[in-house]
Design a protein around this motif. Sequence first.
Motif, PDB file in Angstrom:
ATOM      1  N   PHE A  87       0.841  -1.204   0.000  1.00  0.00           N
ATOM      2  CA  PHE A  87       0.000   0.000   0.000  1.00  0.00           C
ATOM      3  C   PHE A  87       0.870   1.245   0.000  1.00  0.00           C
ATOM      4  O   PHE A  87       1.921   1.274   0.632  1.00  0.00           O
ATOM      5  CB  PHE A  87      -0.908   0.011   1.232  1.00  0.00           C
ATOM      6  N   ARG A  88       0.410   2.232  -0.723  1.00  0.00           N
ATOM      7  CA  ARG A  88       1.153   3.500  -0.735  1.00  0.00           C
ATOM      8  C   ARG A  88       0.185   4.636  -0.373  1.00  0.00           C
ATOM      9  O   ARG A  88      -0.999   4.569  -0.699  1.00  0.00           O
ATOM     10  CB  ARG A  88       1.805   3.761  -2.088  1.00  0.00           C
ATOM     11  N   PRO A  89       0.680   5.675   0.281  1.00  0.00           N
ATOM     12  CA  PRO A  89      -0.193   6.809   0.612  1.00  0.00           C
ATOM     13  C   PRO A  89      -0.772   7.417  -0.660  1.00  0.00           C
ATOM     14  O   PRO A  89      -0.126   7.421  -1.699  1.00  0.00           O
ATOM     15  CB  PRO A  89       0.731   7.804   1.314  1.00  0.00           C
ATOM     16  N   VAL A  90      -1.962   7.923  -0.562  1.00  0.00           N
ATOM     17  CA  VAL A  90      -2.622   8.486  -1.739  1.00  0.00           C
ATOM     18  C   VAL A  90      -1.917   9.765  -2.177  1.00  0.00           C
ATOM     19  O   VAL A  90      -1.756  10.039  -3.363  1.00  0.00           O
ATOM     20  CB  VAL A  90      -4.107   8.758  -1.431  1.00  0.00           C
ATOM     21  N   TYR A  91      -1.534  10.582  -1.214  1.00  0.00           N
ATOM     22  CA  TYR A  91      -0.694  11.742  -1.536  1.00  0.00           C
ATOM     23  C   TYR A  91      -0.016  12.218  -0.270  1.00  0.00           C
ATOM     24  O   TYR A  91      -0.393  11.821   0.829  1.00  0.00           O
ATOM     25  CB  TYR A  91      -1.510  12.868  -2.183  1.00  0.00           C
ATOM     26  N   ALA A  92       0.982  13.019  -0.447  1.00  0.00           N
ATOM     27  CA  ALA A  92       1.722  13.582   0.688  1.00  0.00           C
ATOM     28  C   ALA A  92       1.555  15.098   0.669  1.00  0.00           C
ATOM     29  O   ALA A  92       1.175  15.669  -0.364  1.00  0.00           O
ATOM     30  CB  ALA A  92       3.194  13.216   0.576  1.00  0.00           C
ATOM     31  N   PRO A  93       1.834  15.760   1.784  1.00  0.00           N
ATOM     32  CA  PRO A  93       1.692  17.216   1.819  1.00  0.00           C
ATOM     33  C   PRO A  93       2.445  17.937   0.707  1.00  0.00           C
ATOM     34  O   PRO A  93       1.953  18.941   0.191  1.00  0.00           O
ATOM     35  CB  PRO A  93       2.260  17.589   3.194  1.00  0.00           C
ATOM     36  N   LYS A  94       3.600  17.403   0.281  1.00  0.00           N
ATOM     37  CA  LYS A  94       4.338  18.124  -0.756  1.00  0.00           C
ATOM     38  C   LYS A  94       3.585  18.112  -2.083  1.00  0.00           C
ATOM     39  O   LYS A  94       3.679  19.050  -2.868  1.00  0.00           O
ATOM     40  CB  LYS A  94       5.756  17.560  -0.927  1.00  0.00           C
ATOM     41  N   ASP A  95       2.800  17.056  -2.334  1.00  0.00           N
ATOM     42  CA  ASP A  95       1.995  17.014  -3.565  1.00  0.00           C
ATOM     43  C   ASP A  95       0.955  18.125  -3.532  1.00  0.00           C
ATOM     44  O   ASP A  95       0.709  18.809  -4.531  1.00  0.00           O
ATOM     45  CB  ASP A  95       1.271  15.660  -3.706  1.00  0.00           C
ATOM     46  N   PHE A  96       0.349  18.292  -2.359  1.00  0.00           N
ATOM     47  CA  PHE A  96      -0.672  19.325  -2.221  1.00  0.00           C
ATOM     48  C   PHE A  96      -0.044  20.710  -2.315  1.00  0.00           C
ATOM     49  O   PHE A  96      -0.612  21.628  -2.912  1.00  0.00           O
ATOM     50  CB  PHE A  96      -1.417  19.139  -0.891  1.00  0.00           C
TER      51      PHE A  96
END
Lengths: 470, 211
Positions: A149-158
């Motif tokens: 499983f991988r995180p859907v997104y990280a704060p840097k993506d946002f």
Amino acid sequence: MMDEGTELSLTIAQIVQRLKGTNLHSQIERQAKECLHRPEIKLESLKDDVRHFLKASGWEKKLQNAVYRELHVQPPPCHPATPPEHTKEPLAYMRKAQASWEKRILKSLNSMCTELGVPLARKRPAIEQKELTNKWNEMGTDEPDLSRFRPVYAPKDFLEVLISLRNPNHDSSEEASSKSYWGLVQVPLQVRDIPQMREAYSELCLTSGQLGIDDLTHVPPDLFESEHIRIGKKVLSEQDSAAAQQYSRQGCPTGLRADLWSLILNSTNSPEDVLHYNQLKAGVIHHDLLVDKLIYKDVKLTASNDDYYFVFEDYLYQVLLCFSRDTAVLDHFSYNSATPPKSYIQGRVGEEEFAVVYPPNGVIPFHGFSMYVAPLCFLYNEPSKLYAVFREMYVRYFFRLHSISSSASGLSSDPCNTMMRLLVIMLKHEVTGLRSRAGVVTPGLRVARTVRRTAGFPKTDIGGEERLRN
Amino acid sequence: MSVNTVSCTVKPAITLQLGDAKTDTSRPGVYVIDVTLPIGQTVNIQEISFKNYYTACLTLRLLIRGEEGAAKWATCLRNRCLMPSPHTEEGSQDYYSVYRQQMLIEPDNVLAVRLILRQPSSSWLNFSVEEIKIHPCITEDPERDIPDWLSDLTHVDQLSDLQGLPDPQTVSSSIQQMWALTEVMQTNQTTASVGRFDVDGCYDINLLSFT
């Protein structure tokens, strides 16, 4: 715009509608009925006597606190022709950016499901339900294999999405941009200037006492600390949310902080709240969601147990897994620019009677989400209480940290641009010189990392980074 | 806000700027939009509503038909601020109304409306107002006749001798109060949701749906 009288009537009507049918409403009704037996309640002055009784017994204060809470989350009055999507977010290009961001997240989640062959949600078999019930208080000891499983997104993506936000009607020619924004966020939102900030944060002035500064060891406590603590105890005994909020502007004493925060948030831990929490727990036991794996992975990566600094990993699961099942959180989407993801059960796509929200609370957790809960674990040791406070914090404040919005409390204006404005004003000459000599200077405000500081190992880096491009 | 609107024609915006519009590189800061009614028609305006698009402030002028058919322009709204700061987004895409009571003159017998839009900031590529609607005054219904038997019921008889009994007016008013309170409590419907997220116990989902 509407006149003041009409606006006030509309606000009152909306708050009454919101409070109708709540637990507080039924309690006040019950109290009003029961007090009719009392000798001081007279028929000829029934209404006034009942009101007087409710005031004397503290119920009026509880109602005041509930109204104060609603005023916090109610969107400002708007024109009657305003459509609902405009109330959530008035700027069309921001709505578009938010929709596009959400689509990315949904696609990412869908592709992970398809690749791994895992459903988004399924009913847990009875054996699994029993196992989970038994280990509910020590889920941290579990070490499931989450490598797939991988995180859907990280704060840097946002952050990258925020940085790339552009108003299509804004002049971005070279001449205009030389006078434009110094920070990473290039959106012309209103930010308070220094005089306005002085007024808004007047309690931070040099002549006003502040805990954390005026209660240090070498400062005699009689000067500020003792009196402030005495007032804090009085504020708590009055049980007034507005007074507690005003009081906290000069700092909360450590011993009173938990009670003050829950009073400010009007967050209770009544038997009904405990019942609600247990219902959510039952939801976790009965259904297994893919987001549970994302939560597990996030907690393990960011806020797992450490003997010295953080021992509340189990609480994080007990709060976040329940949070995902809480449909009461869906209310906040009326003032959040985001929209909850939708799906259909049993593959009945397009049939509205089979339409559901996923996850039930409409919030897909991202890498670092557990950071929102972690600091609160230091204040509340009862899971249902911790849950209630966290949920209220989320629907009032935290949701703004991961949605694209032009709101004055939103991420694009406060605190990013406010911080930038202060920095630019303070460093004006230096920054101008650097900019002209070396090209673009990016102070690199790491907004998401401000949350990490409270739960990760104590670090001294404030998150400022300067990159000079030759 | 009234739902009734009058049909009108919104003409294309005309720019007002100094110098030659073709060679001048700076963008105009003033636009004028005329809204006309069908020929011969006039309207008594209750409200003018519109959606803003980056206009900083608005002036409204009305072409009013006076006595003997002569028409005259008059200003009914002067420099109404739509964007608190012309350089920033606040108010830039909001919905607004100008009501009859806010106008400087009586907006009656109006033949046309002129909107003068100003945007002093050079930050924006374009500015305008959209969805312009003119809402006429609603005529009041004539009073309906009350039937004779109803008017008889409303006639209050004065009782001369109560013989120690309480005043019937006071009693009936108290009973009405109690009745109203119990009615309110009984008819209050709960708006709280039950909290279930499944459909008949089922919450099996494979993929998310997005349009």
